[in-house]
Write a protein that holds these residues in place. Structure first.
Motif, PDB file in Angstrom:
ATOM      1  N   TYR A   1      12.293  49.044  52.508  1.00  0.00           N
ATOM      2  CA  TYR A   1      12.803  50.190  51.751  1.00  0.00           C
ATOM      3  C   TYR A   1      13.609  51.118  52.642  1.00  0.00           C
ATOM      4  O   TYR A   1      13.294  51.299  53.819  1.00  0.00           O
ATOM      5  CB  TYR A   1      11.637  50.989  51.146  1.00  0.00           C
ATOM      6  CG  TYR A   1      10.956  50.284  50.011  1.00  0.00           C
ATOM      7  CD1 TYR A   1      11.364  50.487  48.702  1.00  0.00           C
ATOM      8  CD2 TYR A   1       9.904  49.407  50.251  1.00  0.00           C
ATOM      9  CE1 TYR A   1      10.747  49.835  47.646  1.00  0.00           C
ATOM     10  CE2 TYR A   1       9.273  48.744  49.211  1.00  0.00           C
ATOM     11  CZ  TYR A   1       9.701  48.961  47.908  1.00  0.00           C
ATOM     12  OH  TYR A   1       9.089  48.306  46.878  1.00  0.00           O
ATOM     13  N   THR A   2      14.635  51.698  52.050  1.00  0.00           N
ATOM     14  CA  THR A   2      15.370  52.802  52.650  1.00  0.00           C
ATOM     15  C   THR A   2      15.270  53.948  51.645  1.00  0.00           C
ATOM     16  O   THR A   2      14.609  53.815  50.614  1.00  0.00           O
ATOM     17  CB  THR A   2      16.851  52.437  52.887  1.00  0.00           C
ATOM     18  OG1 THR A   2      17.513  52.326  51.630  1.00  0.00           O
ATOM     19  CG2 THR A   2      16.995  51.143  53.683  1.00  0.00           C
ATOM     20  N   ASP A   3      15.935  55.040  51.925  1.00  0.00           N
ATOM     21  CA  ASP A   3      15.892  56.161  50.981  1.00  0.00           C
ATOM     22  C   ASP A   3      16.408  55.769  49.600  1.00  0.00           C
ATOM     23  O   ASP A   3      15.874  56.208  48.586  1.00  0.00           O
ATOM     24  CB  ASP A   3      16.716  57.346  51.503  1.00  0.00           C
ATOM     25  CG  ASP A   3      16.070  58.011  52.701  1.00  0.00           C
ATOM     26  OD1 ASP A   3      14.856  57.806  52.916  1.00  0.00           O
ATOM     27  OD2 ASP A   3      16.771  58.735  53.421  1.00  0.00           O
ATOM     28  N   ARG A   4      17.445  54.938  49.567  1.00  0.00           N
ATOM     29  CA  ARG A   4      18.082  54.607  48.286  1.00  0.00           C
ATOM     30  C   ARG A   4      17.907  53.171  47.840  1.00  0.00           C
ATOM     31  O   ARG A   4      18.190  52.846  46.691  1.00  0.00           O
ATOM     32  CB  ARG A   4      19.590  54.880  48.365  1.00  0.00           C
ATOM     33  CG  ARG A   4      19.948  56.308  48.697  1.00  0.00           C
ATOM     34  CD  ARG A   4      21.444  56.533  48.703  1.00  0.00           C
ATOM     35  NE  ARG A   4      22.125  55.645  49.654  1.00  0.00           N
ATOM     36  CZ  ARG A   4      23.407  55.312  49.566  1.00  0.00           C
ATOM     37  NH1 ARG A   4      24.153  55.784  48.593  1.00  0.00           N
ATOM     38  NH2 ARG A   4      23.955  54.525  50.465  1.00  0.00           N
TER      39      ARG A   4
ATOM     40  N   LYS B   1      15.946  49.125  47.906  1.00  0.00           N
ATOM     41  CA  LYS B   1      14.833  48.206  48.095  1.00  0.00           C
ATOM     42  C   LYS B   1      15.451  46.860  48.426  1.00  0.00           C
ATOM     43  O   LYS B   1      16.348  46.383  47.724  1.00  0.00           O
ATOM     44  CB  LYS B   1      14.006  48.089  46.812  1.00  0.00           C
ATOM     45  CG  LYS B   1      12.901  47.046  46.882  1.00  0.00           C
ATOM     46  CD  LYS B   1      12.172  46.977  45.541  1.00  0.00           C
ATOM     47  CE  LYS B   1      11.106  45.897  45.546  1.00  0.00           C
ATOM     48  NZ  LYS B   1      10.422  45.838  44.229  1.00  0.00           N
TER      49      LYS B   1
ATOM     50  N   ASP C   1      16.053  53.807  42.547  1.00  0.00           N
ATOM     51  CA  ASP C   1      15.870  54.600  41.328  1.00  0.00           C
ATOM     52  C   ASP C   1      16.037  53.801  40.041  1.00  0.00           C
ATOM     53  O   ASP C   1      15.288  53.998  39.090  1.00  0.00           O
ATOM     54  CB  ASP C   1      16.794  55.822  41.327  1.00  0.00           C
ATOM     55  CG  ASP C   1      18.265  55.468  41.483  1.00  0.00           C
ATOM     56  OD1 ASP C   1      18.593  54.312  41.760  1.00  0.00           O
ATOM     57  OD2 ASP C   1      19.098  56.389  41.317  1.00  0.00           O
TER      58      ASP C   1
ATOM     59  N   GLU D   1      23.553  50.733  54.949  1.00  0.00           N
ATOM     60  CA  GLU D   1      22.149  51.128  54.841  1.00  0.00           C
ATOM     61  C   GLU D   1      21.224  49.913  54.840  1.00  0.00           C
ATOM     62  O   GLU D   1      20.194  49.903  55.535  1.00  0.00           O
ATOM     63  CB  GLU D   1      21.975  51.932  53.547  1.00  0.00           C
ATOM     64  CG  GLU D   1      20.633  52.593  53.394  1.00  0.00           C
ATOM     65  CD  GLU D   1      20.598  53.517  52.177  1.00  0.00           C
ATOM     66  OE1 GLU D   1      19.498  53.653  51.597  1.00  0.00           O
ATOM     67  OE2 GLU D   1      21.636  54.096  51.804  1.00  0.00           O
TER      68      GLU D   1
END
Length: 178
Positions: A5-8, A10, A71, A109
């Motif tokens: 996972y990153t902030d934005r 998967k 999200d 990312e």
């Protein structure tokens, strides 16, 4: 099943339900213009099956991870790495993004997440990335991740009837951006 996972984003292991997106990505001529002429459905299906199998570092097979937004779960593309053998401390990285994922920083990312995970999980000394010399977007992704241009291989591969020069980038594990 591997999940990163990153902030934005998967990043997760490829599953049978990913076939349609995998096929769409690999068969799109515009997405593949710097990579290959899209192959037959049979060849793409074979790649999909191989990349869906259980992967282990040094297997000589590509680890292929699906990139999704955290999200919404929207499919963004694929990323991963390849290492020929356990004795080799060098891993090649790659990514292929759907058009709707371009220009949003997803490739950078996701690639940074793969590199960080590989450094923590395996004894990787160096990462290598290849892209067509004219694929400026891909070169920018590698540079943002800390890769340096190490060379140019003239007329290294063909896409259709056109010979393309290939840029080779390298990143030493201790130089990666944290």
């Amino acid at each position: 099943m591997l999940e990163l996972y990153t902030d934005r984003l998967k990043l997760r292991s490829l599953q049978d339900s990913d076939w349609e997106q995998f096929y769409a990505l690999h068969s799109d001529p515009e997405i593949n213009r710097y990579v290959r002429v899209p192959e037959s459905q049979e060849v793409i299906r074979s790649k999909f099956q191989q990349r869906s199998d259980t992967w282990f570092y040094g297997s000589g097979d590509w680890l292929t991870l699906v990139i999704e937004t955290v999200d919404t779960g929207q499919f963004v593309g694929l990323t991963g790495l390849y290492c020929q053998s356990l004795d080799e401390q060098r891993a090649e990285v790659g990514y292929l993004l759907a058009a709707e994922g371009h220009g949003k920083g997803y490739a950078t990312e996701s690639l940074m997440a793969v590199i960080d995970w590989a450094c923590l999980s395996f004894n990787v000394h160096k990462f290598v990335g290849h892209c067509a010399k004219d694929n400026h977007a891909s070169a920018r992704v590698l540079e943002k991740c800390g890769f340096r241009l190490e060379g140019l291989l003239r007329q290294q591969f063909k896409v259709g009837e056109n010979w393309l020069d290939e840029s080779v980038f390298g990143l030493l594990a201790d130089e990666r951006r944290l």
